[in-house]
Design a protein around this motif. Structure first.
Motif, PDB file in Angstrom:
ATOM      1  N   LYS A 193      -9.010  36.392  40.595  1.00  0.00           N
ATOM      2  CA  LYS A 193      -7.795  35.593  40.446  1.00  0.00           C
ATOM      3  C   LYS A 193      -7.946  34.611  39.283  1.00  0.00           C
TER       4      LYS A 193
ATOM      5  N   GLY B 111      -7.689  36.290  36.072  1.00  0.00           N
ATOM      6  CA  GLY B 111      -6.287  36.572  35.777  1.00  0.00           C
ATOM      7  C   GLY B 111      -5.576  35.366  35.183  1.00  0.00           C
ATOM      8  N   HIS B 112      -5.861  34.161  35.681  1.00  0.00           N
ATOM      9  CA  HIS B 112      -5.262  32.953  35.113  1.00  0.00           C
ATOM     10  C   HIS B 112      -5.701  32.751  33.660  1.00  0.00           C
TER      11      HIS B 112
ATOM     12  N   ASP C  72      -3.773  35.189  31.567  1.00  0.00           N
ATOM     13  CA  ASP C  72      -2.384  34.735  31.422  1.00  0.00           C
ATOM     14  C   ASP C  72      -2.276  33.615  30.402  1.00  0.00           C
TER      15      ASP C  72
ATOM     16  N   ALA D 220      -2.564  35.030  26.959  1.00  0.00           N
ATOM     17  CA  ALA D 220      -1.364  35.788  26.598  1.00  0.00           C
ATOM     18  C   ALA D 220      -0.179  34.873  26.310  1.00  0.00           C
ATOM     19  N   ASP D 221      -0.110  33.720  26.965  1.00  0.00           N
ATOM     20  CA  ASP D 221       0.996  32.782  26.766  1.00  0.00           C
ATOM     21  C   ASP D 221       0.819  31.903  25.528  1.00  0.00           C
TER      22      ASP D 221
ATOM     23  N   HIS E  92       3.977  27.381  30.669  1.00  0.00           N
ATOM     24  CA  HIS E  92       3.016  28.486  30.737  1.00  0.00           C
ATOM     25  C   HIS E  92       2.592  28.729  32.180  1.00  0.00           C
ATOM     26  N   ARG E  93       2.195  29.954  32.463  1.00  0.00           N
ATOM     27  CA  ARG E  93       1.814  30.306  33.826  1.00  0.00           C
ATOM     28  C   ARG E  93       0.630  29.489  34.331  1.00  0.00           C
ATOM     29  N   ILE E  94      -0.304  29.148  33.450  1.00  0.00           N
ATOM     30  CA  ILE E  94      -1.472  28.366  33.864  1.00  0.00           C
ATOM     31  C   ILE E  94      -1.072  26.964  34.302  1.00  0.00           C
TER      32      ILE E  94
END
Length: 491
Positions: free
Chosen positions: A342, A345-346, A349, A352-353, A385-387
C-alpha cells in the motif's frame, strides 16, 4: 535478529470466553508473521460466527446477572487495579511479542503495549471510584434522579498498530463503568491480545465480563449486527468505519468510531527548524508512520520552503532502520506485506501526480527480509494530489507550499479527514490562534502527543465519539431519569 522458529509458547489455539479458555468451534487458523523477517512465529485459531455468538451470549448473561454492574465502583476499582498489576507484570514480554508481530520499535512498544494498558486500567478505576453515578435535581413535581448506568455489552474491535493500548482504551472505561466486553482483535496481531485474557483471569474478573475472540471481518460483523450488543467501539480505516457504522446504525447501537486521517503540520514563517525536525518524528513518523494521527502533509511557507524540504530530507537520512527489537532503531518494518504494498502504491501515485521524490522510497540496503521501506520525503506536492488526500499509514511526508497563513489554514481544512494536526512557531499564542481555526479533533502546538486525560477523536471522515479522559468514560454510560418525590431533596 529474533528467532524464526515458531514457538509453542505463543501459539493461541483457544479463545477466552465466559472466564474459561475454550476450543474454537471451527478449524480455521492463521500464522503469525514476524514483521522484521517475514517468518512464522506462531499460530492462532480464527473464530467463526459461532465463537462470537458464544462470547456475546456470555457477555450478555454476565450483564444481565449484574454481578459486575451492581458492585460498587470502589469494588470494581479494586479488581481493575489487580488487572493492571497482572498486565504490568507481563509488560516486557508483551512489548517484545507485539514488536515482533507489527514492527513497532521496542521503546515505543514498551510504552504503548507494556505500560499504557495498566495505566489506563488504573486511570479509569480511580475515575469510576470517585464518579457520581446519580444526581438528584429539583423538579416541578418534586425531584428527579438523573442516573448513569453501564451501556451494556460492548463490542471492541481493535487494529494492529497499537494492539494493547487500543484495546484497553475501550476495555478499561467500559469495565470501570460496569459494562461487559467482547474483544475482537486484528489477525495481524493475532497473539499478544490474549495476554489481556490471562491477566483478567488472574485478577479475578467475573466470568463473561471480558471475552476475547480472534476473527476475520465477515464473522466479526456479527458484533455490529447482533441485537445483544449495545455499543461498538471500533478503530480502523474510514472505509471499514463506514461499514461498521452502517451495520450498527441499523440496530441503533451506540458507537465510538476512531478512523483514518491525513493531518496537516503547519510550519509558520518563524519556526524553530530544529524543534520542528525533532518533533516530526512523533508527529508524522511514530510507529514507522503507522499511526492514525500521522501528519503526512507538511504545509511550508514559500519563503522557507526549500529550507524545510532539505531539513526533512536530512532528518530522514539520519534514521536508523532495522530490527525493531534493537533499542537504537528508530524506523522498523511495516506491519505486513499488504501494508508495504500500500505504501509503495502511495509513492507511485505521488510520482505520477508530479511530486518530487527528495529522499527514500526504496527498500533499505541490506534489509532483504521483512517489510522495510525507507522514510520518504516528497516535495512539490499539491493538496489535490492523491498523496495529500489518502490515509497513508506509512513513513512518508508530502511537503505542500503556501503563500500566507489564510491559505495554510484553508489547505489544512481542505481534507475529508479531521483527526489531528500541529502548528510550528516560536510564538506559541499565535500558534494556538491558528490551531483554533483548524477543523480537527486534536492539534498540537510545537509538538504532537496524545494526552490520556483529555478527549481524543475526530471529525468528518475521522470518526465520531471520543476516547480517553472523562469524556471517554462517559461514552460507556447511558442516562436514566427517575421522577420521584421532593422528600429525596436535601434540606
Amino acid at each position: 535478529m529474533p528467532t524464526a522458529e515458531p514457538s509453542k509458547a505463543i501459539d493461541r489455539r483457544s479463545f477466552y470466553i465466559d472466564g474459561k479458555w475454550v476450543a474454537p468451534q471451527g478449524t480455521a487458523e492463521i500464522p503469525a508473521i514476524e514483521a522484521a523477517t517475514g517468518e512464522v512465529i506462531g499460530v492462532a485459531a480464527l473464530g467463526s460466527e459461532a465463537d462470537l455468538e458464544s462470547a456475546i451470549t456470555a457477555a450478555h448473561a454476565a450483564h444481565t446477572r449484574g454481578e459486575w454492574a451492581n458492585t460498587s465502583p470502589a469494588e470494581r476499582a479494586e479488581v481493575l487495579h489487580r488487572f493492571a498489576d497482572a498486565l504490568a507484570a507481563r509488560g516486557d514480554a508483551t512489548s517484545e511479542l507485539a514488536t515482533r508481530e507489527n514492527g513497532m520499535p521496542i521503546g515505543l512498544s514498551q510504552a504503548f503495549n507494556g505500560q499504557a494498558p495498566a495505566h489506563l486500567l488504573r486511570q479509569y478505576a480511580d475515575l469510576a471510584a470517585d464518579f457520581d453515578f446519580e444526581e438528584i435535581r429539583p423538579s416541578a413535581q418534586g425531584a428527579t434522579i438523573v442516573r448513569r448506568e453501564p451501556v451494556g455489552v460492548v463490542g471492541v474491535i481493535t487494529p494492529w498498530n497499537y494492539p494493547q493500548a487500543k484495546a484497553l482504551i475501550s476495555i478499561a472505561p467500559a469495565l470501570a463503568a460496569g459494562g461487559t466486553v467482547v474483544l475482537k482483535h486484528s489477525p495481524d496481531t493475532a497473539l499478544d491480545p490474549y495476554v489481556i485474557g490471562e491477566a483478567a483471569e488472574e485478577a479475578g474478573l467475573p466470568p463473561g465480563v471480558l471475552n476475547i475472540v480472534l476473527a476475520d471481518r465477515e464473522p466479526a460483523s456479527l458484533l455490529t449486527r447482533h441485537p445483544l450488543v449495545d455499543k461498538i467501539a471500533f478503530t480502523g480505516s474510514t472505509a471499514s468505519g463506514e461499514r461498521v457504522g452502517a451495520e450498527a446504525g441499523r440496530r441503533f447501537k451506540r458507537m465510538t468510531l476512531e478512523l483514518g486521517g491525513n493531518s496537516a503540520a503547519i510550519v509558520l514563517d518563524d519556526v524553530d527548524l530544529d524543534a520542528f525536525v525533532t518533533g516530526i518524528a512523533t508527529a508524522a513518523f511514530m510507529n514507522n508512520g503507522q499511526t492514525c494521527t500521522g501528519q503526512w502533509r507538511v504545509l511550508a511557507p514559500r519563503a522557507r520552503y526549500d529550507e524545510i524540504v532539505a531539513a526533512l530530507a536530512e532528518w530522514a537520512s539520519t534514521q536508523t532502520i532495522g530490527d525493531p527489537l534493537d533499542p537504537a532503531v528508530t524506523i522498523g518494518p511495516l506491519a505486513n506485506e499488504r501494508q508495504l504494498n500500500k505504501v509503495r502504491g502511495h509513492i507511485a501515485d505521488a510520482t505520477a501526480d508530479g511530486g518530487r521524490l527528495v529522499y527514500g522510497g526504496k527498500q533499505p540496503e541490506g534489509l532483504t527480509r521483512g517489510w522495510f521501506i525507507e522514510p520518504t520525503v516528497f516535495a512539490d506536492v499539491a493538496n489535490t494530489h492523491r498523496i495529500a488526500r489518502a490515509d497513508l499509514f506509512g513513513p512518508l511526508v508530502a511537503v505542500i507550499p503556501y503563500t500566507d497563513e489564510n491559505e495554510a489554514v484553508a489547505l489544512a481544512n481542505d481534507s475529508d479527514y479531521g483527526l489531528a494536526g500541529s502548528v510550528w512557531t516560536t510564538d506559541e499564542q499565535h500558534g494556538i490562534d491558528i490551531a483554533r481555526r483548524i477543523r480537527t479533533g486534536t492539534i498540537g502546538v510545537n509538538y504532537y502527543l496524545n494526552d490520556f486525560y483529555a478527549p481524543f477523536g475526530g471529525v468528518k471522515g475521522s470518526g465520531i465519539g471520543r476516547e480517553l479522559g472523562p469524556e471517554g468514560f462517559q461514552e460507556f454510560l447511558e442516562y436514566k431519569t427517575i421522577y420521584a418525590s421532593s422528600a429525596l431533596l436535601p434540606d
